[in-house]
Structure formats: structure tokens, C-alpha cells
Design an enzyme around this catalytic site. Sequence first.
Site, PDB file in Angstrom:
ATOM      1  N   SER A   1      -9.673   1.683   2.774  1.00 33.00           N
ATOM      2  CA  SER A   1      -8.820   2.443   1.893  1.00 33.00           C
ATOM      3  C   SER A   1      -7.760   1.601   1.184  1.00 33.00           C
ATOM      4  CB  SER A   1      -8.111   3.549   2.681  1.00 33.00           C
ATOM      5  OG  SER A   1      -7.280   2.998   3.684  1.00 33.00           O
TER       6      SER A   1
ATOM      7  N   LYS B   1       0.857  -1.197   0.000  1.00 35.71           N
ATOM      8  CA  LYS B   1       0.000   0.000   0.000  1.00 35.71           C
ATOM      9  C   LYS B   1       0.888   1.239   0.000  1.00 35.71           C
ATOM     10  CE  LYS B   1      -3.921   1.918   2.642  1.00 35.71           C
ATOM     11  NZ  LYS B   1      -4.789   1.718   3.819  1.00 35.71           N
TER      12      LYS B   1
ATOM     13  N   SER C   1      -9.858  -0.614   7.023  1.00 38.20           N
ATOM     14  CA  SER C   1      -9.282  -0.505   5.675  1.00 38.20           C
ATOM     15  C   SER C   1      -8.591  -1.750   5.122  1.00 38.20           C
ATOM     16  CB  SER C   1      -8.302   0.655   5.628  1.00 38.20           C
ATOM     17  OG  SER C   1      -9.024   1.832   5.443  1.00 38.20           O
TER      18      SER C   1
HETATM   19  N1  GLN Z   1     -13.168   4.199   6.378  1.00 41.88           N
HETATM   20  C1  GLN Z   1     -12.505   4.580   7.575  1.00 41.88           C
HETATM   21  C2  GLN Z   1     -12.046   6.021   7.466  1.00 41.88           C
HETATM   22  O1  GLN Z   1     -12.286   6.599   6.480  1.00 41.88           O
HETATM   23  C3  GLN Z   1     -11.341   3.666   7.855  1.00 41.88           C
HETATM   24  C4  GLN Z   1     -10.128   3.946   7.065  1.00 41.88           C
HETATM   25  C5  GLN Z   1      -8.935   3.123   7.471  1.00 41.88           C
HETATM   26  O2  GLN Z   1      -9.051   2.089   8.129  1.00 41.88           O
HETATM   27  N2  GLN Z   1      -7.765   3.603   7.089  1.00 41.88           N
HETATM   28  O3  GLN Z   1     -11.491   6.584   8.339  1.00 41.88           O
END
Ligand code: GLN
Length: 503
Positions: A154, A79, A178
Site C-alpha cells: 500500500s 505516507k 506494504s
Molecule cells: N496487501 C496486504 C493487505 O492488503 C498488506 C498491506 C500492508 O502491509 N499494509 O493487507
Amino acid sequence: MEIWGMPVRDILKYITSGEISATEVLECYLNAIREADPEINAFIDVLEPTARMDASRVDALLREGDSPGPLAGLPVAIKDNICVKGARCTCGSKILENWISPYDATVIKLLRDQGAVIVGKTNLDEFAMGSSTETSAYGITRNPWDLRRVPGGSSGGSAAAVAAGMAPLALGTDTGGSIRQPASFSGVCGLKPTYGLVSRYGVTAYASSLDTVGPFGETVWDCALLLEAIAGHDPLDATSAAGEPAAYTKRLEGSVRGLRVGIPRELLNGVSAQVRELFDNTLSTMEDMGMIVEEMSIPPVAHAVEAYYVIAAAEASSNLSRFDGVRFGRRAPAGTLDEMYTKSRGEGLGKEVVKRILLGTFVLDSGNKDRYFMRAARVRTLIKREFEKAFDNFDLIVSPASPDVAFKIGEKIEDLLTMYLADLITIPVNMAGLCALSMPMGFVDCDGAALPCGLQIIGKPFDEPAVLKAGYLLEQEIEAGIREEVSSMRRKLNPVRECELVD
Ligand code: GLN
């Protein structure tokens, strides 16, 4: 022998026995990327030259009779919020478009030391803020199962890369879901480790008290292998836990008979009828395997989303203050210092990130701090305590990994509240510092496409061995159908993929 689509365990076996080379394996995956990625856009950068160097180093070691390590020649996609020396680390943001990492994150160093081949950097929501990979400055990533849909986020690029067979393994980060939600949307396995188990050194911070780094793989065994490689204490990360991590792959076999499994009612709120049906079938399979499944309740998780968005935004507003055009990334030409900050950040940061920074600044403002931030912190403590109590009576806690299957591109981006609420199932795990696995439990028919759907298995802190074992044994019961669907999806994306082995 066809390398592409071969289980990771077999690839590893053939590389170490010298029947195939790490270079052949890498070329096979690079071909798959060339073929499928123009449509999917899972990668921000493919690191061809350095990956070839990694692979030939592994081959050279093997030729000399040395062991390259437990990941000998396995390509891993990373990532793009994790630093790989000499490669860009954009975090999906325009502000870091040209920022080259001067060092390897601890997890990357560990992977390289154990023979992995770093194949490329994957797409993500900007600074990991999002659930769909639609907020990246480098274009959206498409779901390999249905190109009209999101892969989740994400870590959508990492999930899609593994799903489409462009990398056998990948790393993601999980602050509020994410890893687990994109694993669910993309039909792969993903594990959010216990906070502190895997070093965050060299990983761009979003919400430091919640951020974790974890593996993606096609199977539970693959995740166990990758976790084994990256877990462990790191003196460079102040929040890294002391103690030796377990040999995860060695602790997968055995029985789950008599295991007590709790199903929190609150995590089933808002789950779609089709996902619910699959989930109920999975629970029956678990019962058939001898697990004792019981509905229970963890009331404060109902407030987890609100508290999370306060805490995560507050931490993000502080963490992201370093991206101001002075030390990192893009600097806008300006006459004064203030103007330079404003222009650099204004031009470099996307809408969602700006929104979270503003929200975070607001909840930390002296007049608001008690009202919002401190309250959210108390909710977090309550959630943690209730999970601790629940684990007095249960060995594992189980739920769907997401309330529904992958949604269509554009469907939720204008209605962020529904996007945020969809995190309800994954967020409590981060708030309580637990570990959780997301693994495919089956498919739902949607608009003519079979869409995968994940199961979440939650464990006590540092109880990854129990979570992985339950997932591994359950996978044997539901595996066959899933493998068939995966192969047919990949053949569609890569109609002529054959990797012949040269003797
Ligand atoms: N969807 C959540 C956010 O927008 C989690 C994102 C994540 O785990 N990086 O904060």
C-alpha cells in the site's frame, strides 16, 4: 553541480559542508515533483510552505555553526497514514478528507529533530489495505518505470516518489508487505523493521499486532540512515521495544563470508520464470561472495495468507470503528445517531475497507471466533516457531520480494484473490515479527519496458544490522546496471531537469 540524482550521502556531505543549502536541495526536489507528479500522482499533499520552513531552519543552524543533526536538510516524503502536525492525514480515505493532524507522530518528531525536511504526504491504498495503491480515494499512483502499471502498495506513493527522484527518502508502513512489495515494483530499497523497533505512535492503526513503520531509499545505505533516525524506544507506544537501537550505518562494512543463507521452498511457489531466473543469478552472486546458500523448508508459511487475512481483518474492524463521523473526519447529515453512523461510514469508506470490516466482524463474532480467529492465531504461532527453528541453522533467509514484476493498472483489482495470494512471500515476515529488506536485484523486460524486481533478505528479530550489511555488500556487486537504468528512467520523466548550483 547537479543536485538532482546525487546520492543521498553526497547531498548530506555538501549540505553540512555548506557547499549547497538545504533550501536549494528542497527547491530541486519540489521542481521534480512539479514535473513528474502530475503523471505519477505519488503525493496526496505537497507541504511546500512548511518544508521551506524546515529547510531554512537547517540553513540557519548551519550558518551559526550548529549541527542540524544526521539528516541535515534531507527531504523525506511521508505516507499519508502517519500524522504530521498541521497537515491532513487522509489515510487515502474520503472519510478523513479534511482531517488535520493536531500532533506529530513520534517518527516525524524524530525526523524533524534530526534535521529532516518533511516534503509531503504520499498516496496509499485506503487505510493501507491493498497491494497496488488503486484503492485510494485520491486517485491511483502510477509506476514510474511504466505508467500503465501499479507501483505496488500500500505504500505505493512513497515508493514511486523515491523511484522517480521526487524525494530522496520516504517513510512507509508494512503490515503484510506494504513497504517491501512496492519497493520491489518500483526499483528502490525498503525495510520492514522488527515489530516494536520503530514507534507507531501517531500512525493510523490497520492491524496493530502486525503494523510497522519503515524507510524507503534508493540504496541500502539510505535505508540504514533513515532507520537509524526513527528506531528506538518510545514510551508513547505500548508495543515499543526496550533497548538501544544499533548504529546501522556504522555496521555495514565487513565480510559476509561463511554466512548461512536459507531459501524456503514455500516462498518460491508461484514465482514467475523471469523473476526466478533473476533470483537464481542473485543467489550465484551471493555464493561468489562466500555466503553458503541452501534450500530449506518452513512448511506452515503455506497457510500464512489465509491466517493473515483473518487476523488483519479482525484487528482492522476494531481499529476502524473510531471512524464513525463523531470524532474524526466527515460527518453525514442525518436525523438519528444510527443513521449518522451508517451514512458517514457508508459514504466515507471505500469498498475494500468495508469488505475487510465485514470480514473482521464476522470472524470475531462469538459463534465464529474459535473457528476462524483463534485458529489463525495458532497458525501464526506455528509460523513464528518454525522461523525460530530455521534461524538456529541459518543467519539469513532469502527470497524474491514478490512473485512477479509490477502488474498493469486494473489487472487484479477485480480478482482480489490473486492480489491477496501475491502477498504470500511478504506476509510470513509480519506474522513472525521479523525484519526484512527489499532491494533491487535486476530488471525483467516486459512489453518494451525494463521492470525492476526485488530481493527479500529476512533476519531474526532486531537483527537489522545483519540484514542491512548483507544487502549493502550485495548491492556493491549488482549496483552498476541498476543505477544506469534508474538515471535513464528519470531522464524520461524529467526531460529538462538540471539543478545548477549558484555559488
Ligand atoms: N496487501 C496486504 C493487505 O492488503 C498488506 C498491506 C500492508 O502491509 N499494509 O493487507
